[in-house]
Design a protein around this motif. Structure first.
Motif, short mmCIF file in Angstrom:
data_model
loop_
_atom_site.label_atom_id
_atom_site.label_comp_id
_atom_site.label_asym_id
_atom_site.label_seq_id
_atom_site.Cartn_x
_atom_site.Cartn_y
_atom_site.Cartn_z
N ARG A 168 0.84 -1.22 0.00
CA ARG A 168 0.00 0.00 0.00
C ARG A 168 0.87 1.26 0.00
O ARG A 168 0.59 2.21 -0.73
N GLU A 169 1.91 1.27 0.81
CA GLU A 169 2.82 2.43 0.84
C GLU A 169 3.54 2.61 -0.49
O GLU A 169 3.69 3.73 -0.98
N GLY A 170 3.97 1.50 -1.09
CA GLY A 170 4.64 1.57 -2.38
C GLY A 170 3.72 2.08 -3.48
O GLY A 170 4.12 2.92 -4.30
N LEU A 171 2.49 1.62 -3.46
CA LEU A 171 1.53 2.10 -4.46
C LEU A 171 1.23 3.59 -4.28
O LEU A 171 1.10 4.32 -5.26
N ALA A 172 1.13 4.03 -3.04
CA ALA A 172 0.90 5.46 -2.79
C ALA A 172 2.07 6.29 -3.30
O ALA A 172 1.88 7.36 -3.90
N ARG A 173 3.27 5.78 -3.11
CA ARG A 173 4.47 6.48 -3.60
C ARG A 173 4.50 6.50 -5.12
O ARG A 173 4.81 7.52 -5.74
N LEU A 174 4.18 5.38 -5.75
CA LEU A 174 4.13 5.32 -7.22
C LEU A 174 3.07 6.27 -7.78
O LEU A 174 3.30 6.93 -8.80
N LEU A 233 -1.46 5.63 -13.41
CA LEU A 233 -2.46 6.01 -12.41
C LEU A 233 -3.69 5.12 -12.50
O LEU A 233 -4.28 4.75 -11.48
N ARG A 234 -4.09 4.75 -13.70
CA ARG A 234 -5.24 3.87 -13.89
C ARG A 234 -4.96 2.50 -13.26
O ARG A 234 -5.79 1.96 -12.51
N VAL A 235 -3.79 1.94 -13.54
CA VAL A 235 -3.44 0.63 -12.98
C VAL A 235 -3.35 0.68 -11.46
O VAL A 235 -3.87 -0.21 -10.77
N ILE A 236 -2.75 1.71 -10.94
CA ILE A 236 -2.66 1.87 -9.47
C ILE A 236 -4.06 1.96 -8.88
O ILE A 236 -4.36 1.34 -7.86
N GLY A 237 -4.95 2.71 -9.54
CA GLY A 237 -6.32 2.81 -9.07
C GLY A 237 -7.03 1.48 -9.05
O GLY A 237 -7.78 1.16 -8.12
N GLU A 238 -6.82 0.65 -10.08
CA GLU A 238 -7.43 -0.68 -10.12
C GLU A 238 -6.92 -1.55 -8.98
O GLU A 238 -7.67 -2.31 -8.38
N ILE A 239 -5.64 -1.46 -8.70
CA ILE A 239 -5.05 -2.30 -7.65
C ILE A 239 -5.55 -1.91 -6.28
O ILE A 239 -5.80 -2.76 -5.42
N THR A 240 -5.74 -0.62 -6.05
CA THR A 240 -6.09 -0.14 -4.72
C THR A 240 -7.60 -0.12 -4.46
O THR A 240 -8.02 0.13 -3.34
N GLU A 241 -8.39 -0.41 -5.45
CA GLU A 241 -9.86 -0.42 -5.22
C GLU A 241 -10.30 -1.65 -4.51
O GLU A 241 -9.80 -2.68 -4.50
#
Length: 121
Positions: free
Chosen positions: A78-84, A113-121
């Motif tokens: 989660r922290e890595g995705l927020a940083r990315l 950003l789209r991929v990160i959004g999909e992962i974090t949903e």
């Protein structure tokens, strides 16, 4: 008895390995913030019985986390995705501010950003 708030977080990961009664006792203690006496009344057991059940449950989930580490890995991801996400937004911002911004860079940042959004949903 001082509450270790990490236990509440770990209950989400490992609560299902506990007996139903242990899980219920621990959820009432950590998530519902009930006292030992209130929980004892709810289950018809002594305060000492509640305390023992909580301590056994804590021991089980802390041992699982030390061996498996799901909660720690989840937090790191989660922290890595927020940083990315932050970096992708920075790239997009800096690209837009340039005199000759690149459409390709903007599309790539948008896709990240789209991929990160999909992962974090």
């Amino acid at each position: 008895m001082a509450k270790n708030l990490e236990i509440s977080y770990l209950l989400d990961f490992y609560g299902d390995v506990l007996t139903e009664k242990q899980r219920d006792v621990m959820e009432q203690y950590y998530n519902d913030d009930l006292s030992l006496a209130e929980i004892a009344d709810n289950f018809g057991i002594t305060r000492q019985g509640v305390r023992d059940s909580i301590k056994r449950g804590e021991s089980i989930i802390l041992e699982l986390e030390s061996k498996i580490g799901f909660a720690a890995r989840y937090s790191a991801v989660r922290e890595g995705l927020a940083r990315l996400e932050s970096l992708a937004r920075d790239v997009r911002f800096y690209n837009a501010g340039r005199y000759t911004g690149s459409d390709e860079i903007d599309r790539a940042a948008g896709e990240m950003l789209r991929v990160i959004g999909e992962i974090t949903e």
